[in-house]
Motif scaffolding. Structure first.
Motif, short mmCIF file in Angstrom:
data_model
loop_
_atom_site.label_atom_id
_atom_site.label_comp_id
_atom_site.label_asym_id
_atom_site.label_seq_id
_atom_site.Cartn_x
_atom_site.Cartn_y
_atom_site.Cartn_z
N ALA A 196 0.81 -1.21 0.00
CA ALA A 196 0.00 0.00 0.00
C ALA A 196 0.84 1.27 0.00
N VAL A 197 1.82 1.33 0.91
CA VAL A 197 2.57 2.57 1.11
C VAL A 197 3.34 3.02 -0.12
N PRO A 198 4.06 2.14 -0.85
CA PRO A 198 4.84 2.60 -1.99
C PRO A 198 4.02 3.20 -3.13
N GLN A 199 2.72 2.94 -3.16
CA GLN A 199 1.88 3.51 -4.23
C GLN A 199 1.00 4.64 -3.72
N SER A 200 1.32 5.16 -2.55
CA SER A 200 0.47 6.18 -1.92
C SER A 200 1.07 7.57 -2.02
N ASP A 201 0.20 8.55 -2.22
CA ASP A 201 0.59 9.96 -2.16
C ASP A 201 0.46 10.48 -0.74
N LEU A 202 -0.48 9.90 0.01
CA LEU A 202 -0.70 10.28 1.40
C LEU A 202 -0.88 9.00 2.22
N VAL A 203 -0.18 8.92 3.34
CA VAL A 203 -0.32 7.79 4.25
C VAL A 203 -0.79 8.33 5.60
N VAL A 204 -1.90 7.79 6.10
CA VAL A 204 -2.51 8.24 7.35
C VAL A 204 -2.33 7.14 8.39
N LEU A 205 -1.65 7.46 9.49
CA LEU A 205 -1.42 6.50 10.57
C LEU A 205 -2.48 6.71 11.64
N ALA A 206 -3.41 5.74 11.75
CA ALA A 206 -4.54 5.88 12.67
C ALA A 206 -4.69 4.65 13.55
N VAL A 207 -3.56 4.10 13.95
CA VAL A 207 -3.54 2.95 14.86
C VAL A 207 -3.22 3.44 16.27
N PRO A 208 -3.30 2.57 17.30
CA PRO A 208 -2.90 3.00 18.65
C PRO A 208 -1.49 3.59 18.67
N VAL A 209 -1.24 4.52 19.61
CA VAL A 209 -0.02 5.32 19.57
C VAL A 209 1.25 4.50 19.70
N ASN A 210 1.20 3.37 20.42
CA ASN A 210 2.41 2.55 20.52
C ASN A 210 2.78 1.96 19.16
N SER A 261 8.51 19.88 8.94
CA SER A 261 7.84 19.26 7.80
C SER A 261 8.10 20.06 6.53
N ALA A 262 8.21 19.35 5.42
CA ALA A 262 8.38 20.02 4.12
C ALA A 262 7.16 20.90 3.84
N SER A 263 7.38 22.01 3.18
CA SER A 263 6.29 22.96 2.96
C SER A 263 5.13 22.35 2.19
N ASP A 264 5.43 21.50 1.21
CA ASP A 264 4.35 20.91 0.43
C ASP A 264 3.58 19.86 1.23
N SER A 265 4.27 19.10 2.06
CA SER A 265 3.58 18.12 2.91
C SER A 265 2.68 18.82 3.93
N LEU A 266 3.22 19.87 4.56
CA LEU A 266 2.43 20.62 5.53
C LEU A 266 1.23 21.27 4.86
N ALA A 267 1.43 21.85 3.68
CA ALA A 267 0.34 22.52 2.97
C ALA A 267 -0.76 21.52 2.61
N LEU A 268 -0.37 20.32 2.20
CA LEU A 268 -1.35 19.29 1.85
C LEU A 268 -2.18 18.90 3.07
N VAL A 269 -1.53 18.62 4.18
CA VAL A 269 -2.24 18.21 5.39
C VAL A 269 -3.15 19.32 5.89
N GLU A 270 -2.65 20.56 5.89
CA GLU A 270 -3.47 21.69 6.32
C GLU A 270 -4.69 21.84 5.42
N ALA A 271 -4.49 21.74 4.11
CA ALA A 271 -5.59 21.91 3.17
C ALA A 271 -6.66 20.83 3.36
N LEU A 272 -6.24 19.59 3.57
CA LEU A 272 -7.19 18.50 3.74
C LEU A 272 -8.01 18.68 5.02
N PHE A 273 -7.35 19.06 6.11
CA PHE A 273 -8.08 19.29 7.35
C PHE A 273 -9.05 20.46 7.21
N LYS A 274 -8.61 21.52 6.58
CA LYS A 274 -9.48 22.69 6.39
C LYS A 274 -10.66 22.35 5.48
#
Length: 285
Positions: A56-70, A147-160
């Motif tokens: 999954a990860v090598p073909q992803s543009d965005l990877v979301v980690l939503a498992v328990p914190v450990n 964080s890289a500016s483009d990664s941060l901008a993407l995450v901010e835009a998606l949340f907004k």
């Protein structure tokens, strides 16, 4: 755009559903240790397919980690090893210091964004996910300067775009504040549920006499221990401090009860009532 959701539960599933509304052409790949969760998430329309992490990860543009914190702490370096050059990794964990430290020494650190959406329920799994969970809620981003500016901008835009309000703080500030306003309430709810179960041995009495006040106070005790035990462990120093403060106030109030100091009891509750004003002000922001 390919998005991998690692952990298709309440938070990861709700995030995917919210994104689907805004980005109908986004392709969602699910990664989950439970085959049942994977099938349910596909059937519910949360994801389009289920794949192993290494596929999954090598073909992803965005990877979301939503498992328990450990597990997030363990996964961050593995995922950063596997991502394509311009991909972005974001975590949704309820603690931040140890997760950020796990990313800091990695060569791909700049592709990682540390986030914590301030939303949840006592339910878990893909069946608990719903698209209304995150809109209008707060999300905290930490160590954004790393964080890289483009990664941060993407995450901010998606949340907004899904209607979330973004706040920024250091991982240390985040963990300290969350110990008081989130983690402590879960501990006390677990403790209340445990106390009642231990002391009220007749379960029918609990059912018959529990009021809406008890139900609302103990609601968080229905939360997943698999999720919350690692949170308490990772934030143990701050949580221990918060618990110590709480216990001292409980002891103080017990003294008022024991000595029948009604005036002091009244004043204590009156001061606590001020939380209504604080929360009302927050709701209006």
């Amino acid at each position: 755009m390919n998005t991998s959701i690692i952990g298709i539960g309440l938070l990861g599933g709700s995030y995917a559903l919210s994104l689907r509304d805004k980005y109908p052409k986004m392709h969602f790949i699910g990664v989950d240790a439970s085959e049942v969760h994977g099938r349910l998430a596909v059937a519910k329309g949360i994801i389009d397919e289920v794949l192993p992490l290494e596929m999954a990860v090598p073909q992803s543009d965005l990877v979301v980690l939503a498992v328990p914190v450990n597990h997030i702490v363990d996964l961050v370096p593995k995922v950063l090893d596997l991502i394509p050059p311009k991909a972005t990794v974001v975590d949704l964990g309820s603690t931040k210091r140890l997760i950020c430290e796990a990313a800091d020494s990695h060569p791909n650190r700049q592709r990682f964004v540390a986030a914590h959406p301030m939303a949840g329920t006592e339910n878990s799994g893909p069946s608990a996910a719903f698209r209304e969970l995150l809109p209008e809620k707060n999300v905290i981003l930490c160590d954004t300067q790393k964080s890289a500016s483009d990664s941060l901008a993407l995450v901010e835009a998606l949340f907004k775009d899904i209607g979330m309000k973004i706040h920024y703080m250091s991982p240390e500030e985040h963990d300290l504040h969350l110990a008081y306003v989130s983690h402590l309430s879960h501990v006390t709810s677990f403790a209340l549920g445990y106390t009642v179960l231990e002391k009220e041995k007749d379960e029918q009495n609990i059912f018959d006499m529990a009021s809406t006040g008890f139900s609302s106070t103990v609601r968080l005790a229905k939360s997943s221990p698999a999720m919350w035990a690692p949170i308490f462990d990772q934030n143990r120093e701050n949580l221990s401090r918060a618990l110590g403060d709480y216990i001292e106030f409980l002891k103080e109030y017990k003294t008022y009860i024991d000595t029948r100091d009604v005036n002091a009891s009244f004043g204590f509750m009156q001061r606590a009532n001020d939380i209504r004003r604080v929360l009302s002000g927050i709701d209006k922001k």
